[in-house]
Write an enzyme that holds these catalytic residues in place. Structure first.
Site, PDB file in Angstrom:
ATOM      1  N   ASN A 163      -5.421  12.911   0.756  1.00  0.00           N
ATOM      2  CA  ASN A 163      -4.599  12.006   1.582  1.00  0.00           C
ATOM      3  C   ASN A 163      -5.516  11.208   2.501  1.00  0.00           C
ATOM      4  O   ASN A 163      -6.743  11.391   2.497  1.00  0.00           O
ATOM      5  CB  ASN A 163      -3.564  12.816   2.379  1.00  0.00           C
ATOM      6  CG  ASN A 163      -2.499  11.929   3.006  1.00  0.00           C
ATOM      7  OD1 ASN A 163      -1.973  11.027   2.341  1.00  0.00           O
ATOM      8  ND2 ASN A 163      -2.186  12.131   4.266  1.00  0.00           N
ATOM      9  N   LYS A 164      -4.899  10.345   3.269  1.00  0.00           N
ATOM     10  CA  LYS A 164      -5.646   9.441   4.156  1.00  0.00           C
ATOM     11  C   LYS A 164      -6.694  10.183   4.966  1.00  0.00           C
ATOM     12  O   LYS A 164      -6.439  11.288   5.464  1.00  0.00           O
ATOM     13  CB  LYS A 164      -4.643   8.721   5.060  1.00  0.00           C
ATOM     14  CG  LYS A 164      -5.215   7.712   6.025  1.00  0.00           C
ATOM     15  CD  LYS A 164      -6.066   6.655   5.362  1.00  0.00           C
ATOM     16  CE  LYS A 164      -5.357   5.892   4.261  1.00  0.00           C
ATOM     17  NZ  LYS A 164      -6.265   5.017   3.491  1.00  0.00           N
ATOM     18  N   ARG A 169       0.851  -1.188   0.000  1.00  0.00           N
ATOM     19  CA  ARG A 169       0.000   0.000   0.000  1.00  0.00           C
ATOM     20  C   ARG A 169       0.894   1.247   0.000  1.00  0.00           C
ATOM     21  O   ARG A 169       2.113   1.143   0.053  1.00  0.00           O
ATOM     22  CB  ARG A 169      -0.946  -0.005   1.211  1.00  0.00           C
ATOM     23  CG  ARG A 169      -0.274  -0.520   2.467  1.00  0.00           C
ATOM     24  CD  ARG A 169      -0.774   0.074   3.707  1.00  0.00           C
ATOM     25  NE  ARG A 169      -0.592   1.519   3.720  1.00  0.00           N
ATOM     26  CZ  ARG A 169       0.575   2.122   3.909  1.00  0.00           C
ATOM     27  NH1 ARG A 169       1.683   1.451   4.090  1.00  0.00           N
ATOM     28  NH2 ARG A 169       0.637   3.432   3.902  1.00  0.00           N
ATOM     29  N   GLY A 170       0.257   2.433  -0.022  1.00  0.00           N
ATOM     30  CA  GLY A 170       1.023   3.675  -0.109  1.00  0.00           C
ATOM     31  C   GLY A 170       1.156   4.038  -1.584  1.00  0.00           C
ATOM     32  O   GLY A 170       1.459   3.179  -2.423  1.00  0.00           O
ATOM     33  N   ALA A 171       0.929   5.327  -1.871  1.00  0.00           N
ATOM     34  CA  ALA A 171       0.795   5.745  -3.270  1.00  0.00           C
ATOM     35  C   ALA A 171       1.975   5.315  -4.174  1.00  0.00           C
ATOM     36  O   ALA A 171       1.773   4.614  -5.175  1.00  0.00           O
ATOM     37  CB  ALA A 171       0.559   7.245  -3.322  1.00  0.00           C
ATOM     38  N   GLN A 182      -2.638   2.635  10.088  1.00  0.00           N
ATOM     39  CA  GLN A 182      -1.303   2.684   9.458  1.00  0.00           C
ATOM     40  C   GLN A 182      -0.286   3.431  10.316  1.00  0.00           C
ATOM     41  O   GLN A 182       0.903   3.161  10.236  1.00  0.00           O
ATOM     42  CB  GLN A 182      -1.397   3.366   8.079  1.00  0.00           C
ATOM     43  CG  GLN A 182      -2.072   2.545   7.008  1.00  0.00           C
ATOM     44  CD  GLN A 182      -3.519   2.911   6.859  1.00  0.00           C
ATOM     45  OE1 GLN A 182      -4.168   3.320   7.821  1.00  0.00           O
ATOM     46  NE2 GLN A 182      -4.069   2.777   5.663  1.00  0.00           N
ATOM     47  N   ASP A 185      -1.744  11.216  -1.657  1.00  0.00           N
ATOM     48  CA  ASP A 185      -2.032  10.244  -2.726  1.00  0.00           C
ATOM     49  C   ASP A 185      -2.307  10.926  -4.060  1.00  0.00           C
ATOM     50  O   ASP A 185      -2.257  10.280  -5.111  1.00  0.00           O
ATOM     51  CB  ASP A 185      -3.216   9.375  -2.324  1.00  0.00           C
ATOM     52  CG  ASP A 185      -2.818   8.484  -1.162  1.00  0.00           C
ATOM     53  OD1 ASP A 185      -2.766   8.979  -0.021  1.00  0.00           O
ATOM     54  OD2 ASP A 185      -2.497   7.309  -1.399  1.00  0.00           O
ATOM     55  N   ARG A 218      -6.941   0.222  -7.134  1.00  0.00           N
ATOM     56  CA  ARG A 218      -7.305   1.243  -6.141  1.00  0.00           C
ATOM     57  C   ARG A 218      -7.440   2.568  -6.893  1.00  0.00           C
ATOM     58  O   ARG A 218      -6.604   2.897  -7.724  1.00  0.00           O
ATOM     59  CB  ARG A 218      -6.247   1.343  -5.024  1.00  0.00           C
ATOM     60  CG  ARG A 218      -6.195   0.070  -4.165  1.00  0.00           C
ATOM     61  CD  ARG A 218      -5.404   0.268  -2.900  1.00  0.00           C
ATOM     62  NE  ARG A 218      -6.081   1.177  -1.986  1.00  0.00           N
ATOM     63  CZ  ARG A 218      -5.480   1.701  -0.904  1.00  0.00           C
ATOM     64  NH1 ARG A 218      -4.198   1.425  -0.640  1.00  0.00           N
ATOM     65  NH2 ARG A 218      -6.141   2.501  -0.099  1.00  0.00           N
TER      66      ARG A 218
HETATM   67  O1  MRU Z   1      -4.646   3.542   1.999  1.00  0.00           O
HETATM   68  P1  MRU Z   1      -3.143   3.615   2.051  1.00  0.00           P
HETATM   69  O2  MRU Z   1      -2.580   3.005   3.297  1.00  0.00           O
HETATM   70  O3  MRU Z   1      -2.504   3.092   0.793  1.00  0.00           O
HETATM   71  O4  MRU Z   1      -2.888   5.168   2.108  1.00  0.00           O
HETATM   72  C1  MRU Z   1      -1.580   5.670   2.152  1.00  0.00           C
HETATM   73  C2  MRU Z   1      -1.506   7.094   2.485  1.00  0.00           C
HETATM   74  O5  MRU Z   1      -2.473   7.798   2.594  1.00  0.00           O
HETATM   75  C3  MRU Z   1      -0.159   7.680   2.560  1.00  0.00           C
HETATM   76  O6  MRU Z   1      -0.100   8.635   3.550  1.00  0.00           O
HETATM   77  C4  MRU Z   1       0.119   8.146   1.169  1.00  0.00           C
HETATM   78  O7  MRU Z   1       0.289   7.122   0.264  1.00  0.00           O
HETATM   79  C5  MRU Z   1       0.990   9.243   0.944  1.00  0.00           C
HETATM   80  S1  MRU Z   1       2.700   9.121   1.386  1.00  0.00           S
HETATM   81  C6  MRU Z   1       3.454   7.989   0.442  1.00  0.00           C
END
Ligand code: MRU
Length: 344
Positions: free
Chosen positions: A249-250, A51-53, A198, A239, A86
């Site tokens: 973002n999250k 996971r993570g962008a 996370q 993201d 996603r």
């Molecule tokens: O849903 P996720 O865990 O993939 O979300 C990730 C985030 O929101 C991170 O903070 C984001 O990817 C930005 S930093 C690399």
């Protein structure tokens, strides 16, 4: 980054595929899994083993390359399949575009190898971009610390913008790691980041591994800390940043930005250029992923006896949007590979 004493990246090539960490099990167990097909990459992204962008972009790029090894005519179908794994992080589509553009005009026999090379290159590039973000962010942290040289700099972050969300270093964590390595005293407030935690599970694991002082806080605590002057700055990852600078973002990031604004706390967003989507004018146009309500209704963790157990949090209907949008007007600056800027 160092994991259990070894220097690793969060995605690595093998003879038959790629290795990723199964992030669903962290920090309770450190399990590497091998993905050997585009379908396995799709599943790992969709179900958030990875996971993570930037990292889902890298894994998707390898997924597309693996499909071309099986059948070089699979280009468009596999691109479409992986792109929908996603919806919110633009890096996923960016990485797939990179691979598709690198191979689409090649003879079929050359496609797979060229795709793998492009996927390798975009991973290397991600590490370099994050390192540069780290250098620019470090200068900012030094400047802010100089205002209160007799105490640690307090940084608040949300979700996991760390090396586990990228190929290495992370985005918002890159300046933190470089500053810590340079001896700058700092302390990180880590938002727990419900519903998938996370922050509590992944960011805290990373910071512990690197020896960075930190405290996990419930998602509702940041406002109080800001009112009390216990947060010097907020740094989050993202993201997708739209053309006007809005930051997706999250979920929960927006509330931290509002609290920061109300309390005069600088709010920074760390990102590489691969996270900018200039095709969308503003953040209200971003598709916000809505995930299974079960992520909210159930929690998994070890019992006191050390066995993993899953327990119910609520039996009521639940609603689980995974991201929100922070308007550009609430952002103090963007920490990019080119420097710290007020506008994107
Ligand atoms: O849903 P996720 O865990 O993939 O979300 C990730 C985030 O929101 C991170 O903070 C984001 O990817 C930005 S930093 C690399």
């Amino acid at each position: 980054m160092k994991l259990e004493g070894e220097w690793v990246r969060s995605v690595a090539r093998t003879e038959s595929g790629i290795l990723i960490l199964d992030q669903r099990k962290l920090p309770w167990s450190v399990d590497w899994v091998e993905l050997r097909s585009a379908e396995e990459a799709h599943r790992a992204i969709r179900e958030m083993w990875t996971r993570g962008a930037p990292l889902i972009g890298a894994v998707a790029a390898y997924g597309l390359a693996m499909a071309l090894q099986d059948d070089p005519l699979q280009l468009d179908a596999t691109y479409a399949r992986l792109a929908e794994a996603r919806p919110t992080a633009i890096n996923l589509r960016w990485a797939l575009d990179q691979v598709r553009d690198a191979v689409r005009n090649l003879p079929l026999t050359e496609r797979a190898e060229a795709a793998l090379r492009r996927a390798d290159a975009l991973c290397d590039e991600n590490v370099a971009l994050n390192r540069a973000i780290g250098e620019h962010g470090l200068a900012l942290l030094e400047e802010l610390h100089a205002r209160h040289p007799n105490r640690p700099l307090n940084i608040l972050t949300h979700c996991n913008p760390g090396w586990l969300a990228t190929v290495d270093y992370g985005t918002a964590t890159a300046p933190i790691y470089l500053a810590h390595d340079k001896g700058l005293p700092l302390h990180v407030w880590v938002d727990e980041t419900r519903p998938r935690n996370q922050g509590a599970l992944l960011t805290a694991f990373e910071l512990s591994g690197h020896g960075v002082p930190h405290s996990v806080i419930a998602d509702n605590v940041g406002g109080l800390l800001m009112q009390r002057g216990q947060v010097d700055l907020v740094i989050v990852g993202t993201d997708r940043v739209t053309a006007n600078g809005d930051v997706c973002n999250k979920i929960g990031t927006y509330l931290k930005a509002l609290a920061a604004h109300d309390n005069g706390v600088p709010f920074y967003v760390a990102l590489p250029y691969t996270t900018i989507d200039r095709s969308l004018a503003s953040g209200d146009l971003v598709r916000i992923e809505e995930r299974d309500a079960e992520e909210l209704s159930w929690l998994t963790g070890p019992t006191q006896a050390g066995e993993l157990a899953t327990v119910m949090v609520t039996s009521s209907p639940a609603y689980n949007p995974a991201f929100d949008v922070t308007p550009a007007r609430l952002v103090t600056g963007y920490i990019t590979e080119q420097g710290v800027t007020a506008r994107i």
